[in-house]
Scaffold this active site. Structure first.
Site, short mmCIF file in Angstrom:
data_model
loop_
_atom_site.label_atom_id
_atom_site.label_comp_id
_atom_site.label_asym_id
_atom_site.label_seq_id
_atom_site.Cartn_x
_atom_site.Cartn_y
_atom_site.Cartn_z
NE ARG A 126 -15.01 -13.84 3.11
CZ ARG A 126 -16.13 -14.11 3.77
NH1 ARG A 126 -17.31 -13.93 3.19
NH2 ARG A 126 -16.07 -14.57 5.02
CB THR A 138 -5.17 -12.41 -0.53
OG1 THR A 138 -3.89 -12.37 0.08
CG2 THR A 138 -5.63 -11.01 -0.89
CG ASN A 139 -11.19 -13.02 1.60
OD1 ASN A 139 -11.40 -14.12 1.13
ND2 ASN A 139 -11.31 -12.73 2.90
N PRO A 140 -10.87 -11.53 -2.44
CG PRO A 140 -12.19 -11.12 -4.33
CD PRO A 140 -11.11 -10.53 -3.50
CG ASP A 187 -16.63 -20.34 4.71
OD1 ASP A 187 -17.30 -19.36 4.42
OD2 ASP A 187 -15.41 -20.41 4.46
NE ARG A 228 -16.06 -18.01 10.56
CZ ARG A 228 -15.52 -17.11 9.74
NH1 ARG A 228 -15.96 -17.01 8.49
NH2 ARG A 228 -14.56 -16.32 10.14
NE ARG A 271 -15.76 -30.73 11.66
CZ ARG A 271 -14.48 -30.95 11.93
NH1 ARG A 271 -13.54 -30.21 11.40
NH2 ARG A 271 -14.16 -31.93 12.76
CG HIS A 327 -13.75 -17.78 1.89
ND1 HIS A 327 -14.33 -18.13 3.08
CD2 HIS A 327 -12.99 -16.68 2.17
CE1 HIS A 327 -13.93 -17.30 4.04
NE2 HIS A 327 -13.14 -16.41 3.50
P1 NAD Z 1 -4.07 -6.27 7.29
O1 NAD Z 1 -4.42 -4.96 6.67
O2 NAD Z 1 -3.98 -6.39 8.76
O3 NAD Z 1 -2.67 -6.76 6.68
C1 NAD Z 1 -2.42 -6.80 5.31
C2 NAD Z 1 -0.91 -6.70 5.14
O4 NAD Z 1 -0.62 -6.87 3.74
C3 NAD Z 1 -0.34 -5.31 5.55
O5 NAD Z 1 0.68 -5.48 6.51
C4 NAD Z 1 0.19 -4.74 4.23
O6 NAD Z 1 1.33 -3.93 4.39
C5 NAD Z 1 0.49 -6.01 3.44
N1 NAD Z 1 0.54 -5.80 2.00
C6 NAD Z 1 -0.37 -5.17 1.21
N2 NAD Z 1 0.04 -5.19 -0.07
C7 NAD Z 1 1.23 -5.84 -0.10
C8 NAD Z 1 2.14 -6.18 -1.14
N3 NAD Z 1 1.90 -5.85 -2.41
N4 NAD Z 1 3.26 -6.86 -0.81
C9 NAD Z 1 3.51 -7.21 0.47
N5 NAD Z 1 2.69 -6.91 1.51
C10 NAD Z 1 1.56 -6.23 1.21
O7 NAD Z 1 -5.11 -7.33 6.69
P2 NAD Z 1 -5.46 -8.77 7.32
O8 NAD Z 1 -6.58 -8.62 8.29
O9 NAD Z 1 -4.20 -9.42 7.74
O10 NAD Z 1 -6.08 -9.53 6.04
C11 NAD Z 1 -5.25 -9.94 4.98
C12 NAD Z 1 -6.09 -10.63 3.89
O11 NAD Z 1 -6.60 -11.88 4.41
C13 NAD Z 1 -7.33 -9.83 3.46
O12 NAD Z 1 -7.50 -9.91 2.07
C14 NAD Z 1 -8.47 -10.52 4.19
O13 NAD Z 1 -9.72 -10.32 3.57
C15 NAD Z 1 -7.99 -11.96 4.09
N6 NAD Z 1 -8.66 -12.92 4.99
C16 NAD Z 1 -8.97 -14.11 4.46
C17 NAD Z 1 -9.59 -15.06 5.22
C18 NAD Z 1 -9.94 -16.40 4.59
O14 NAD Z 1 -10.69 -17.21 5.16
N7 NAD Z 1 -9.42 -16.69 3.42
C19 NAD Z 1 -9.90 -14.80 6.57
C20 NAD Z 1 -9.55 -13.57 7.10
C21 NAD Z 1 -8.92 -12.61 6.29
#
Ligand code: NAD
Length: 309
Positions: free
Chosen positions: A86, A119-121, A148, A151, A153, A175
């Site tokens: 991440r 969004t990550n990280p 997490d 997962r 649980r 995370h």
């Molecule tokens: P993805 O690539 O499928 O989608 C990302 C979207 O963001 C795209 O449609 C892109 O066009 C859009 N985007 C990028 N920059 C932008 C901006 N400046 N303004 C508006 N839109 C923008 O990715 P995803 O699989 O949907 O993952 C998204 C985020 O979620 C990643 O950072 C991922 O690591 C995170 N995530 C977090 C967890 C968590 O537990 N917190 C779990 C899964 C994924």
């Protein structure tokens, strides 16, 4: 209740689906810098409303479309590629948050809006979003270790042959790879994990615990290897958090918010009571000395990563 989702990729779409199915919101606005993608998602999800709750789902061409939102969910940015951590996403996604948060804030009521960060990280993005938005930390909430914890649980539930609903257990800290499993606070049906295992004649030795820890921490990597990204778990986690806020449930969830001042400032996950106005209270969990040390290490990692953005 009107909510907006910024970033409608795999995660944003799963969040929209899950939230739509709660029946708790009357309007969902989707915004993505890829307008074609957002419009297609709104169209597809809109058709799905014929089979369930009547939710108005639309795509916004610009940020004015999110006006009047009670909750804004930020799920935009790069996701992990197989083998990436991440933290590898840090620089790219910090720029995404810098792009999004000021524009969101121009179009929402700062006195009541709640931001949910995905969004990550994750923890670093929460710190950045809170700083940019200037909102009270209680209303800039990262899903943190909710996933997490889920997962943990579910893995425990399978091993103990009880429902995950009967297990109280928490993953704390980042995370990410330094997350901490708080074995000391686990209860099953009100019993300590040790006492439950004794009564159920189940072995829970150090090797089994290490194996569980490995699977909790590496679940995302395994899913990404298998299907390219993770979305179903986080979609449900976000809608659960949203339900808790909407219904003012005061449930205890491991979410990440900014706490502390000066050099001690950090966003990380602890068990926190969630209500209509966001985080109401943070609990200090029962931890062993080793778990406390691991949590301090996790905090240092988050702070170090934040100093890089
Ligand atoms: P993805 O690539 O499928 O989608 C990302 C979207 O963001 C795209 O449609 C892109 O066009 C859009 N985007 C990028 N920059 C932008 C901006 N400046 N303004 C508006 N839109 C923008 O990715 P995803 O699989 O949907 O993952 C998204 C985020 O979620 C990643 O950072 C991922 O690591 C995170 N995530 C977090 C967890 C968590 O537990 N917190 C779990 C899964 C994924």
């Amino acid at each position: 209740m009107k909510i907006s989702i910024i970033g409608v990729g795999s995660v944003g779409s799963a969040v929209a689906t899950s939230v739509k199915n709660t029946g708790l919101v009357h309007e969902i606005v989707l915004y993505d810098r890829d307008g074609v993608r957002a419009r297609a998602a709104a169209e597809d999800l809109g058709h799905a409303t014929a089979f369930g709750f009547d939710v108005k789902i639309s795509a916004a061409n610009n940020y004015r479309g999110i006006r009047g939102s009670d909750i804004v969910i930020i799920s935009a940015g790069a996701n992990q590629r197989p083998g990436q951590t991440r933290t590898d996403l840090l620089e790219n996604n910090a720029n995404v948050i810098r792009d999004i948060v000021p524009r969101v804030m121009e179009n929402v009521d700062p006195k009541r809006v709640i931001l949910i960060l995905v969004t990550n990280p994750l923890d670093v993005m929460v710190m950045l979003a809170q700083k940019l938005s200037k909102l009270p930390p209680a209303r800039v909430i990262g899903t943190g270790t909710m996933l997490d914890t889920a997962r943990l649980r579910t893995i425990l539930a399978r091993g103990l042959s009880v429902s995950p609903q009967s297990i109280h257990s928490y993953v704390l800290g980042e995370h990410g790879d330094s997350s901490v499993i708080d074995w000391s606070s686990i209860t099953v049906g009100g019993l300590s994990l040790e006492e439950f295992c004794h009564q159920a004649r189940i072995q829970m030795n150090a090797t089994i615990r290490e194996n569980i820890e490995y699977h909790v921490r590496n679940a995302a990597y395994e899913i990404i290897r298998g299907r390219g990204a993770t979305w179903d778990g986080i979609g449900s986690a976000v809608s659960d958090l949203l339900r808790c806020i909407t219904n003012d449930e005061h449930r205890i969830l491991t979410v990440s918010i900014v706490a502390g001042t000066g050099a001690h400032t950090c966003a990380m996950s602890l068990p926190r009571v969630i209500g209509a106005n966001g985080v109401v209270m943070t609990l200090t969990p029962k931890m062993s000395p080793a778990e406390s040390t691991a949590l301090r290490r996790s905090v240092k990692i988050i702070q170090k990563n934040f100093s890089r953005v």
